[in-house]
Design a protein around this motif. Structure first.
Motif, PDB file in Angstrom:
ATOM      1  N   THR A 211     -76.946  78.695 -35.652  1.00  0.00           N
ATOM      2  CA  THR A 211     -75.886  78.218 -35.128  1.00  0.00           C
ATOM      3  C   THR A 211     -75.413  77.149 -36.168  1.00  0.00           C
ATOM      4  O   THR A 211     -74.742  76.533 -36.414  1.00  0.00           O
ATOM      5  CB  THR A 211     -75.698  78.362 -33.519  1.00  0.00           C
ATOM      6  OG1 THR A 211     -75.580  79.166 -33.222  1.00  0.00           O
ATOM      7  CG2 THR A 211     -73.718  77.657 -33.660  1.00  0.00           C
ATOM      8  N   ALA A 212     -76.455  75.818 -35.269  1.00  0.00           N
ATOM      9  CA  ALA A 212     -76.279  74.415 -36.461  1.00  0.00           C
ATOM     10  C   ALA A 212     -76.978  74.293 -37.561  1.00  0.00           C
ATOM     11  O   ALA A 212     -75.529  74.002 -38.142  1.00  0.00           O
ATOM     12  CB  ALA A 212     -77.618  73.706 -35.489  1.00  0.00           C
ATOM     13  N   VAL A 228     -79.271  85.545 -42.689  1.00  0.00           N
ATOM     14  CA  VAL A 228     -79.938  85.249 -42.398  1.00  0.00           C
ATOM     15  C   VAL A 228     -81.601  85.632 -42.692  1.00  0.00           C
ATOM     16  O   VAL A 228     -81.329  87.675 -42.458  1.00  0.00           O
ATOM     17  CB  VAL A 228     -80.051  84.643 -40.982  1.00  0.00           C
ATOM     18  CG1 VAL A 228     -79.890  86.053 -40.087  1.00  0.00           C
ATOM     19  CG2 VAL A 228     -81.444  83.988 -40.206  1.00  0.00           C
ATOM     20  N   VAL A 229     -82.854  85.321 -42.539  1.00  0.00           N
ATOM     21  CA  VAL A 229     -83.939  86.001 -43.082  1.00  0.00           C
ATOM     22  C   VAL A 229     -85.143  85.427 -41.379  1.00  0.00           C
ATOM     23  O   VAL A 229     -84.918  84.265 -41.153  1.00  0.00           O
ATOM     24  CB  VAL A 229     -84.692  85.815 -43.981  1.00  0.00           C
ATOM     25  CG1 VAL A 229     -86.405  86.573 -43.802  1.00  0.00           C
ATOM     26  CG2 VAL A 229     -83.850  86.340 -45.513  1.00  0.00           C
ATOM     27  N   ILE A 246     -80.688  85.779 -32.706  1.00  0.00           N
ATOM     28  CA  ILE A 246     -80.173  86.146 -34.060  1.00  0.00           C
ATOM     29  C   ILE A 246     -79.172  86.770 -34.755  1.00  0.00           C
ATOM     30  O   ILE A 246     -78.191  86.764 -35.412  1.00  0.00           O
ATOM     31  CB  ILE A 246     -81.586  85.760 -35.044  1.00  0.00           C
ATOM     32  CG1 ILE A 246     -82.812  84.330 -34.980  1.00  0.00           C
ATOM     33  CG2 ILE A 246     -81.125  86.043 -36.492  1.00  0.00           C
ATOM     34  CD1 ILE A 246     -83.421  84.670 -35.602  1.00  0.00           C
ATOM     35  N   ALA A 247     -79.932  88.145 -34.152  1.00  0.00           N
ATOM     36  CA  ALA A 247     -78.621  89.401 -34.401  1.00  0.00           C
ATOM     37  C   ALA A 247     -77.402  88.751 -34.244  1.00  0.00           C
ATOM     38  O   ALA A 247     -76.583  88.961 -34.661  1.00  0.00           O
ATOM     39  CB  ALA A 247     -78.880  90.835 -33.937  1.00  0.00           C
ATOM     40  N   GLU A 248     -76.930  88.675 -32.873  1.00  0.00           N
ATOM     41  CA  GLU A 248     -75.795  88.581 -32.249  1.00  0.00           C
ATOM     42  C   GLU A 248     -75.113  87.102 -32.717  1.00  0.00           C
ATOM     43  O   GLU A 248     -73.951  87.012 -33.504  1.00  0.00           O
ATOM     44  CB  GLU A 248     -75.964  87.698 -30.142  1.00  0.00           C
ATOM     45  CG  GLU A 248     -74.782  87.647 -29.552  1.00  0.00           C
ATOM     46  CD  GLU A 248     -74.673  88.787 -29.390  1.00  0.00           C
ATOM     47  OE1 GLU A 248     -75.506  89.940 -29.168  1.00  0.00           O
ATOM     48  OE2 GLU A 248     -72.706  89.187 -29.842  1.00  0.00           O
ATOM     49  N   VAL A 249     -75.929  85.628 -33.409  1.00  0.00           N
ATOM     50  CA  VAL A 249     -74.438  85.164 -34.421  1.00  0.00           C
ATOM     51  C   VAL A 249     -74.791  85.443 -35.721  1.00  0.00           C
ATOM     52  O   VAL A 249     -73.325  85.455 -35.730  1.00  0.00           O
ATOM     53  CB  VAL A 249     -75.980  83.929 -34.387  1.00  0.00           C
ATOM     54  CG1 VAL A 249     -75.061  82.423 -35.866  1.00  0.00           C
ATOM     55  CG2 VAL A 249     -76.139  83.068 -33.009  1.00  0.00           C
ATOM     56  N   SER A 253     -70.459  85.690 -37.554  1.00  0.00           N
ATOM     57  CA  SER A 253     -70.384  84.914 -38.147  1.00  0.00           C
ATOM     58  C   SER A 253     -70.163  85.775 -39.463  1.00  0.00           C
ATOM     59  O   SER A 253     -70.131  85.213 -40.064  1.00  0.00           O
ATOM     60  CB  SER A 253     -71.854  84.004 -38.269  1.00  0.00           C
ATOM     61  OG  SER A 253     -72.852  83.436 -37.860  1.00  0.00           O
ATOM     62  N   GLY A 254     -71.254  87.016 -39.343  1.00  0.00           N
ATOM     63  CA  GLY A 254     -70.249  88.126 -40.486  1.00  0.00           C
ATOM     64  C   GLY A 254     -70.856  87.479 -42.157  1.00  0.00           C
ATOM     65  O   GLY A 254     -70.986  88.178 -42.776  1.00  0.00           O
TER      66      GLY A 254
END
Ligand SMILES: *Cc1c(COP(=O)(O)O)cnc(C)c1O
Length: 455
Positions: A211-212, A228-229, A246-249, A253-254
């Motif tokens: 997120t940051a 994202v990897v 990570i999956a949630e973010v 964020s698409g």
């Protein structure tokens, strides 16, 4: 040389005899490299106008060349990520070599691709991907990661309506410091930016760090993050990122979620570690290398997509001479950066079919047991210090009082004496020794034998 002859019969019996002997060796010799000069002196010039004959060429191979290659399936090959193929997979590799199959298109390789797809479907089920997920076996995790990220960027470009034009902000992907070097290589090839997200204390990429990184990218407004990897089993320490977070973010964020499970993905089949992978079922793409911890011979990486249509749009090559393949069915060549293709998933499929998935689970659990034993033993020895409890089967540790050259000398002498192949690595700037256990033939006694050399 294309006609089967009496001489072919002779060569065949020599080749099969050598292959049988190598397969029966137990344990295999570790072997090791020679200098180009040493090999030149022993082998001489082998490529000549009239040929030296199969018998002589095979002799040079067995006496000089093969011993100059480390046996990656030696039980005390614990460096990098070893490869420990099952007997059935190695045997079937001979069959694939003898069968002249083309694995790129359904028209040409339907039977091979059908079998490969069943093996891929097993991996997709382990990960919890939908039954519509599809994929292809590619050469390695490097090509798998690159192909997946090219697909992700194609998807992002299509979404912003600049398919291929390159208009707009530069694309960027987010990874942690612990991601594999092949992600940087992919970014260089693709000419996209790499943003490093912070990790939690243990070194895992997590929702907060992602997120940051995304917020920083948004406020600087210079790049557009397309993927994202996340790593499911880092090469250096075996860490599994916080996949669910990570999956949630990524969802919110698409952006595309690619999971690099080249090494660690195999542990999806191990009940003792499966819970660490929660969230992997939300990946858009996933790489797992059967040539690492799923006991297939080199080179074999599984690349899976949640929606293969996007990969097809990104990768299919178009040409008049390829048109006959376009409507012939499922073409693995359409899903990655490749065209001509060995049916490299077949040795893995054959072994999976012959031995059954339970044997795989048991073999992976066995390697995990030995890695946990190594961690306990290291913690118990006063001269050694465990860097961290292993999540999977990679164990990093320090020999108190040693500096980097001490590790190098130790590693070199282990190889020179044919004892083991163990190479140092670094964790947080400190030199460490590192075991990667993926061979079910590696025993607790093998671990003790290596640790004893550090006293
Ligand atoms: C080994 C590895 C790769 C690269 O795979 P190759 O098959 O060597 O190309 C990528 N990611 C991770 C996490 C790995 O361990």
């Amino acid at each position: 040389m294309h006609t089967w002859s009496l001489e072919s019969e002779q060569t065949a019996s020599e080749i099969f005899a050598y292959a049988l002997e190598r397969l029966r060796l137990h344990p295999v010799p570790l072997d090791g490299p020679r200098t180009p000069e040493e090999l030149e002196a022993a082998a001489g010039e082998t490529v000549t106008a009239s040929g030296i004959g199969a018998h002589a060429a095979l002799r040079i191979f067995t006496e000089t060349l093969a011993p100059a290659c480390i046996s990656v399936d030696h039980p005390r090959y614990l460096a990098f990520i070893p490869c420990a193929p099952t007997e059935t997979s190695m045997l079937f590799d001979l069959v694939v070599g003898a069968s002249s199959m083309y694995g790129g298109s359904w028209v040409e390789g339907a039977g091979a691709i059908f079998a490969e797809n069943q093996a891929l479907a097993w991996l997709a089920r382990l990960a919890g991907l939908p039954s519509s997920a599809r994929g292809a076996f590619v050469q390695g995790g490097t090509i798998g990661n690159l192909s997946a990220l090219v697909t992700a960027r194609h998807w992002a470009r299509t979404a912003r309506g600049d398919a291929g034009s390159g208009r707009g902000r530069r694309f960027a992907l987010v990874v942690s410091e612990q991601a594999h070097s092949s992600i940087d290589a992919a970014a260089r090839v693709m000419d996209v930016e790499v943003l490093r997200a912070g990790t939690d204390d243990s070194g895992r990429l997590c929702a907060t760090g992602l997120t940051a990184a995304l917020e920083a990218a948004r406020s600087a407004d210079e790049v557009e993050v397309f993927a994202v990897v996340a790593t499911a089993g880092t090469t250096n320490l075996g860490l599994i990122d916080d996949l669910a977070g990570i999956a949630e973010v990524a969802d919110d964020s698409g952006i595309w979620l690619h999971v690099d499970g080249a090494y660690g993905g195999a542990a999806l089949a191990a009940p003792s570690t499966r819970r660490r992978f929660v969230g992997i079922e939300r990946a858009d793409s996933l790489v797992i290398d059967p040539h690492k911890w799923l006991f297939a011979p080199l080179d074999c990486a599984a690349l899976l997509y949640r929606d293969a249509a996007i990969a097809r749009a990104a990768h299919t090559q178009h040409a008049s001479y390829l048109e006959p393949l376009e409507h012939g069915g499922f073409n693995p060549s359409d899903l990655a950066i490749h065209l001509s293709r060995r049916a490299r998933g077949l040795p893995f499929w054959f072994s999976l079919a012959a031995n059954g998935t339970e044997a795989y689970t048991a073999a992976i659990e066995r390697t995990l047991d030995v890695a946990r034993y190594a961690a306990r033993e290291i913690a118990a020895r006063p001269e050694l210090s465990l860097v961290r409890e292993p999540d999977l089967s990679v164990v990093c540790f320090e020999r108190l009082g040693w500096t980097a050259p001490d590790y190098d000398h130790w590693s070199e002498s282990l190889l020179a004496s044919g004892t083991a192949f163990v190479t140092p690595s670094k964790v947080a700037g400190r030199t460490v020794a590192r075991f990667a256990v993926v061979n079910p033939e590696t025993t607790e006694a093998d671990i003790d034998l290596v640790l004893d050399t550090m006293r």
